[in-house]
Design an enzyme around this catalytic site. Structure first.
Site, PDB file in Angstrom:
ATOM      1  N   LYS A   1       0.816  -1.218   0.000  1.00 38.32           N
ATOM      2  CA  LYS A   1       0.000   0.000   0.000  1.00 38.32           C
ATOM      3  C   LYS A   1       0.852   1.272   0.000  1.00 38.32           C
ATOM      4  CE  LYS A   1      -2.092   0.628   3.750  1.00 38.32           C
ATOM      5  NZ  LYS A   1      -2.915   0.294   4.890  1.00 38.32           N
TER       6      LYS A   1
ATOM      7  N   THR B   1       4.043   1.559  -0.867  1.00 36.81           N
ATOM      8  CA  THR B   1       4.785   1.589  -2.128  1.00 36.81           C
ATOM      9  C   THR B   1       3.897   2.108  -3.258  1.00 36.81           C
ATOM     10  OG1 THR B   1       6.162  -0.260  -1.406  1.00 36.81           O
ATOM     11  CG2 THR B   1       6.070   0.164  -3.771  1.00 36.81           C
TER      12      THR B   1
ATOM     13  N   ARG C   1       2.205   8.668   7.061  1.00 29.60           N
ATOM     14  CA  ARG C   1       2.504   8.579   8.487  1.00 29.60           C
ATOM     15  C   ARG C   1       4.009   8.393   8.696  1.00 29.60           C
ATOM     16  NH1 ARG C   1      -0.884   3.566  10.178  1.00 29.60           N
ATOM     17  NH2 ARG C   1      -0.307   2.986   8.058  1.00 29.60           N
TER      18      ARG C   1
ATOM     19  N   LYS D   1       8.720  -5.839  11.014  1.00 30.64           N
ATOM     20  CA  LYS D   1       8.393  -5.159   9.765  1.00 30.64           C
ATOM     21  C   LYS D   1       9.610  -4.590   9.039  1.00 30.64           C
ATOM     22  CE  LYS D   1       4.795  -1.964   8.227  1.00 30.64           C
ATOM     23  NZ  LYS D   1       3.888  -0.910   8.658  1.00 30.64           N
TER      24      LYS D   1
ATOM     25  N   ALA E   1      -3.547   1.948  14.116  1.00 28.57           N
ATOM     26  CA  ALA E   1      -4.729   1.834  13.265  1.00 28.57           C
ATOM     27  C   ALA E   1      -5.783   0.916  13.879  1.00 28.57           C
ATOM     28  CB  ALA E   1      -4.331   1.335  11.886  1.00 28.57           C
TER      29      ALA E   1
ATOM     30  N   PHE F   1      -3.896  -0.476   7.684  1.00 32.13           N
ATOM     31  CA  PHE F   1      -4.547  -1.779   7.530  1.00 32.13           C
ATOM     32  C   PHE F   1      -5.446  -1.821   6.281  1.00 32.13           C
ATOM     33  CE2 PHE F   1      -4.177  -2.222  12.402  1.00 32.13           C
ATOM     34  CZ  PHE F   1      -2.935  -2.797  12.291  1.00 32.13           C
TER      35      PHE F   1
ATOM     36  N   PHE G   1       3.265  -8.959  -9.312  1.00 32.73           N
ATOM     37  CA  PHE G   1       4.456  -9.753  -9.005  1.00 32.73           C
ATOM     38  C   PHE G   1       4.821 -10.568 -10.246  1.00 32.73           C
ATOM     39  CE2 PHE G   1       3.253  -8.480  -4.891  1.00 32.73           C
ATOM     40  CZ  PHE G   1       4.302  -8.718  -4.005  1.00 32.73           C
TER      41      PHE G   1
ATOM     42  N   TRP H   1       7.035  -0.643  -7.854  1.00 34.39           N
ATOM     43  CA  TRP H   1       8.149  -1.185  -7.066  1.00 34.39           C
ATOM     44  C   TRP H   1       9.356  -1.423  -7.960  1.00 34.39           C
ATOM     45  CZ3 TRP H   1      10.930  -5.788  -7.213  1.00 34.39           C
ATOM     46  CH2 TRP H   1      11.733  -6.064  -6.087  1.00 34.39           C
TER      47      TRP H   1
END
Length: 554
Positions: free
Chosen positions: A69, A71, A92, A103, A271, A299, A380, A408
């Protein structure tokens, strides 16, 4: 391919004064933190200027396969800039806890990143430290008041305010403090939250001005008296000093993407027990300065977008012009029951079983909120043409377009089609609706979100929750929006129910009032407000090389 940090450190960034100048910010409004970071003085805001168009990026229900999200948000902003648009990205700030935990970094990935990546992920401009200090000042003043005679008659067993730190440390979840001699304080049970879970973080991100910030801080309920009356921070005369600690942090931070797109990164509330969006003041400033503003919510859309639309938009007094729903074929196959180890293989049956998760999120945006939405399919290399075609066809049944996103790997060039479609959507006229009205009572608001957004059957309230709702409404706070804290991994309150479950009941265990933030937290399970580190934390791979460069952040 290079790692994210290698890509970031290999990119020549522009001086932050050049980035500011490109969006009309004169040097007198800039407070530099080195060459590539700055704070923006809020006196630049022109209330008479027409606002730009707001684009919200959200996602399907998250899985361990990842959705991309942030990215996608960064890549979309870069693509809009490449098309000649005056665009500003608003995100954020990352928390240190996740950076050193599971993460890793949280500044996008590949060739769609904000930079300087390592600075943003670590101390940045010190905003979180200021929030942590304000939180802990209030905690210190509470315990000092009790030690000095307790004029307010605070019951130490009913103190609801916790200390905080911006690190994952499970050892501090439940502690006993004030031990030792009489002069060392009054012993009591206590605990720490991670800084992003502090109500001050939520207040920081919802306040519209320094005056509003101070007023909200004064309304924080820190606990209750022996006769069960609420005690607020204003009773302790703490709001002035807390505001002084937050004064500089309240100014939004300006950085850039790898392609030189301006990015305002400011605030970062949880969140779950909070609303999971960047600050109101940063979004307002971006809308004031830019033609298009790209932002995101935490999220999946059932949590992040719902709170963005029902909480943040009420404070922001505007609405998004377009919604981008991020999905991956890999994640949808997981929602369809496929094991993570098999995601690289074509499986149309699993994909078809998982697509209803995406369709539900999309339908919610269209039917409940009446906003235009597009699906950004984060591509992908393992995705097959048959799988992509299936997603396009299924979304087409709802008259929703699907556009492949390859930011990406290709940066702005991988998001041109998405950007063009978003520009078209921003011209559509929509009469925005909230999921519920503030005039609904608390129980009605919960039921409306559960039935309209989660598609559950009903809610079940514990006796404790019923008592808390009655108390909050009797105190005069029943007209606040609600902030439902539930697992992010399912529409239901059971993290194992993937896909698009139906005919379930949401169990409300507890209801808390965040009077300063201005919302009511609805707890549907055990929400962790102080995470722990995993068996192999990301911190083990982070280091500084002989040239003085940070390495190992994803």
């Amino acid at each position: 391919m290079k790692s994210d940090i290698e890509i970031s450190q290999g990119t020549k960034l522009k001086n932050i004064l050049d980035i500011a100048n490109n969006i009309g910010i004169e040097e007198k409004y800039i407070e530099q933190y080195g060459k590539y970071k700055a704070k923006i003085d809020l006196s630049i805001m022109d209330e008479n200027k027409e606002d730009g168009k707001l684009i919200l990026v959200t996602a399907i229900t998250p899985t361990s396969a990842g959705e991309g999200k942030t990215t996608t948000s960064i890549g979309l902003a870069d693509s809009l800039k490449k098309l000649g648009k005056n665009v500003i990205l608003t995100l954020r700030e990352p928390s240190l806890g996740p950076v050193f935990g599971i993460k890793g970094g949280a500044t996008g990935g590949g060739y769609a990143q904000v930079a300087p990546m390592e600075d943003i992920n670590l101390h940045f401009t010190g905003d979180f430290h200021a929030i942590e200090s304000a939180n802990n000042l209030l905690a210190a003043m509470i315990d000092n008041h009790i030690y000095q005679g307790n004029e307010l008659n605070i019951d130490p067993n009913k103190i609801t305010w916790k200390r905080c730190m911006d690190m994952n440390d499970r050892q501090l979840r439940h502690i006993t403090d004030g031990l030792g001699k009489k002069t060392d304080g009054v012993p009591r049970d206590d605990g720490f939250d991670i800084t992003v879970a502090s109500e001050i973080m939520a207040i920081f991100c919802l306040a519209s001005s320094i005056e509003d910030l101070k007023e909200r801080l004064s309304k924080i309920i820190i606990g209750y008296t022996y006769d069960d009356k609420p005690v607020i921070a204003g009773d302790l005369k703490a709001e002035g000093a807390m505001t002084a600690l937050l004064k500089d942090a309240f100014k939004p931070n300006l950085v850039q993407t790898l392609e030189g797109t301006p990015a305002i990164i400011h605030g970062g509330p949880f969140a779950n027990i909070a609303h999971g969006c960047n600050s109101i003041i940063a979004t307002k400033l971006a809308l004031n300065l830019g033609e298009y503003v790209v932002t995101e919510a935490g999220f999946g859309a059932d949590l992040g977008a719902e709170k963005f639309l029902d909480i943040k938009c009420r404070n922001l007094k505007t609405k998004p012009s377009a919604i981008v729903m991020v999905a991956t074929i890999r994640a949808l196959k997981m929602h369809g029951g496929l094991d993570k180890s098999n995601l690289d293989k074509e499986d149309l049956d699993a994909l078809k079983n998982g697509i209803p998760n995406l369709l539900r999120h999309v339908a919610n945006i269209k039917d409940v909120y009446n906003l235009p939405v597009i699906v950004a399919l984060n591509k992908f290399s393992s995705d097959t043409s048959s799988e992509v075609e299936l997603v396009i066809n299924e979304c087409g049944k709802l008259n929703v377009k699907v556009v492949l996103s390859e930011v990406w790997e290709n940066g702005s060039n991988g998001g041109i089609d998405l950007a063009n479609e978003v520009i078209k959507m921003c011209e559509e006229k929509a009469s925005f609706n909230y999921c519920y009205e503030l005039s609904n009572n608390i129980e009605e608001k919960i039921r409306l979100v559960v039935q309209r957004i989660y598609h559950g059957k009903d809610i079940a309230l514990t006796d404790k929750a019923k008592e808390q709702i009655a108390k909050i409404e009797n105190m005069g706070y029943g007209n606040l929006p609600i902030c439902i804290a539930k697992t992010q991994y399912s529409f239901s309150d059971d993290s194992k129910r993937l896909g698009a479950p139906e005919d379930f009941t949401i169990n409300v265990k507890e209801v808390r009032l965040s009077a300063g933030a201005g919302f009511i937290v609805i707890l549907t399970g055990d929400i962790m407000t102080m995470p722990g580190l995993p068996k192999v934390p990301a911190a083990e791979k982070i280091d500084v090389n002989d040239e003085g460069n940070i390495i190992g952040i994803f």
